[in-house]
Design an enzyme around this catalytic site. Structure first.
Site, short mmCIF file in Angstrom:
data_model
loop_
_atom_site.label_atom_id
_atom_site.label_comp_id
_atom_site.label_asym_id
_atom_site.label_seq_id
_atom_site.Cartn_x
_atom_site.Cartn_y
_atom_site.Cartn_z
N ASP A 89 0.83 -1.21 0.00
CA ASP A 89 0.00 0.00 0.00
C ASP A 89 0.87 1.26 0.00
O ASP A 89 0.37 2.37 -0.12
CB ASP A 89 -1.01 0.00 1.16
CG ASP A 89 -0.35 0.03 2.52
OD1 ASP A 89 0.89 -0.08 2.60
OD2 ASP A 89 -1.09 0.14 3.52
N SER A 90 2.20 1.08 0.09
CA SER A 90 3.12 2.20 -0.13
C SER A 90 2.90 2.83 -1.50
O SER A 90 3.33 3.95 -1.74
CB SER A 90 4.57 1.73 0.01
OG SER A 90 4.79 0.57 -0.77
N ASP B 276 -1.16 -6.22 -0.35
CA ASP B 276 -1.31 -5.51 0.92
C ASP B 276 -2.78 -5.12 1.09
O ASP B 276 -3.36 -4.51 0.19
CB ASP B 276 -0.45 -4.24 0.86
CG ASP B 276 0.27 -3.96 2.15
OD1 ASP B 276 0.03 -4.66 3.15
OD2 ASP B 276 1.09 -3.01 2.15
N LYS C 112 -1.26 -9.29 3.05
CA LYS C 112 -0.51 -8.78 4.21
C LYS C 112 -1.41 -7.85 5.01
O LYS C 112 -2.14 -7.04 4.42
CB LYS C 112 0.75 -8.04 3.77
CG LYS C 112 1.54 -7.48 4.96
CD LYS C 112 2.91 -6.95 4.56
CE LYS C 112 2.90 -5.56 4.00
NZ LYS C 112 2.32 -4.54 4.91
N GLU D 59 -1.42 -5.37 8.74
CA GLU D 59 -0.60 -4.74 9.78
C GLU D 59 -1.26 -4.96 11.14
O GLU D 59 -2.48 -5.01 11.25
CB GLU D 59 -0.46 -3.24 9.51
CG GLU D 59 0.27 -2.93 8.20
CD GLU D 59 0.50 -1.45 7.98
OE1 GLU D 59 0.19 -0.63 8.89
OE2 GLU D 59 1.00 -1.09 6.90
N GLU E 1 9.21 -4.14 10.65
CA GLU E 1 9.62 -2.83 10.11
C GLU E 1 9.99 -1.87 11.24
O GLU E 1 9.28 -1.78 12.27
CB GLU E 1 8.48 -2.22 9.27
CG GLU E 1 8.83 -0.82 8.77
CD GLU E 1 7.93 -0.29 7.67
OE1 GLU E 1 6.98 -0.97 7.27
OE2 GLU E 1 8.20 0.85 7.22
O1 KIV Z 1 3.49 -1.11 1.71
C1 KIV Z 1 4.67 -1.51 1.72
O2 KIV Z 1 5.45 -1.27 0.80
C2 KIV Z 1 5.10 -2.28 2.88
C3 KIV Z 1 6.54 -2.64 2.96
C4 KIV Z 1 7.32 -1.46 3.33
C5 KIV Z 1 6.77 -3.77 3.87
O3 KIV Z 1 4.33 -2.56 3.72
#
Ligand code: KIV
Length: 313
Positions: free
Chosen positions: A61-62, A100, A130, A132, A199
């Protein structure tokens, strides 16, 4: 194409690269062989990352920040993440593709979290999702695992919690905070997590967590003792337009490369040196002669008939 192997479609190369699975990551951890991981958000970069042999590709989600230009990861939606995950899926043959789950897509209820995760698998071809968060995510991890959706958990500096953390700050610096991170990691493993991203935490804390877990840890800003490493692709190649964090190592300067290419293009167009004759299509002299003769237009307006003839040629 078999489920477990692929042959390069472009080159016809004979090398068969084994498909990476979570079993592969587990074996790498046991053998002490580092797991490689990067983010990717589109077809072109995902192909490059996959063809380089990276084990796990995260559609992070970055992308909200590095692709869409938002200030944080919070605004990106499930539909936007699905769009990017599909593009990555079409490119990847070898790596595990992990999607994500964006902020809000698993925070309201476990049922909604499972339903959204199923969309990533069903509609975008993700092999895992993924999420969090710590112990509070255990029920969701159990339910996803029961639903045959492998889960990668994410602990420490979790960007979706930026407002609670009061900024992007290193976590686990006190004994109590470090103990909580380690306990969360063990609980998520017991709930069925397939791997954990660590992280923004002290190297020593990540190292202890890694040694306590059977599942692999993948670090970012968590030191070299994790079972693997992940970086945001745009950080790796200097495309983030921000000062890199302490843990980022830049392996290339795509910004400089792109700038040079764009400036060269603008220069050549302005100087009329692009395109040149070799970069142009041509028609025979007969057609050119006929085009120039006024009667060939046969009642049509000249500009239209010329455009038609050039397209056909
Ligand atoms: O969204 C992302 O890119 C991440 C990584 C930094 C692990 O969660």
């Amino acid at each position: 194409m078999s489920i477990t192997n692929f042959r390069s479609a472009d080159s016809g190369a004979q090398t068969v690269t084994p498909k990476v699975t979570f079993q592969t990551l587990q074996e790498k951890k046991q053998a002490g062989r580092p797991i490689t991981s990067l983010t990717a958000y589109d077809y072109a970069t995902a192909r490059l990352v996959d063809e380089a042999g990276v084990d796990l590709i995260l559609v992070g989600d970055s992308l909200a920040m590095v692709v869409m230009g938002y200030e944080s990861t919070l605004p990106v939606t499930v539909d936007e993440m699905l769009h990017h995950t599909r593009a990555v899926r079409r490119a990847v043959r070898h790596a595990i593709v992990v999607a994500d789950m964006p902020f809000g897509s698993y925070h309201v209820s476990v049922a909604e979290g499972v339903a959204n995760a199923a969309r990533f698998v069903k509609e975008a071809g993700a092999e895992a999702v993924k999420i969090e968060g710590g112990a509070a995510r255990c029920e969701l991890v159990e339910r996803l695992t029961e639903a045959e959706i492998p889960v990668v958990c994410h602990l420490g500096l979790t960007p979706q919690a930026v407002n609670r953390m009061g900024g992007y700050k290193v976590q686990g610096k006190t004994l109590a905070a470090a103990e909580e991170l380690a306990r969360d990691a063990r609980m998520l493993e017991a709930a069925g997590a397939a791997a954990v991203v660590l992280e923004g935490m002290p190297r020593e804390v990540a190292s202890i967590i890694t040694s306590q877990l059977r599942i692999p840890t993948i670090g970012i800003g968590a030191g070299p003792d994790c079972d693997g490493q992940i970086l945001v692709f745009h950080d790796l190649v200097n495309l983030s337009f921000s000062r890199p964090a302490k843990f980022v190592r830049q392996y290339g300067d795509a910004a400089a490369l792109f700038r040079q290419a764009i400036e060269g293009y603008v220069h050549d167009v302005e100087q009329r040196s692009f395109p040149d004759d070799a970069e142009s299509y041509h028609v025979s002299k007969d057609i050119i002669g006929a085009l120039k003769a006024p009667d060939v237009t046969d009642g049509l307006k000249a500009p239209e008939s010329k455009a038609y003839l050039v397209r056909k040629a």
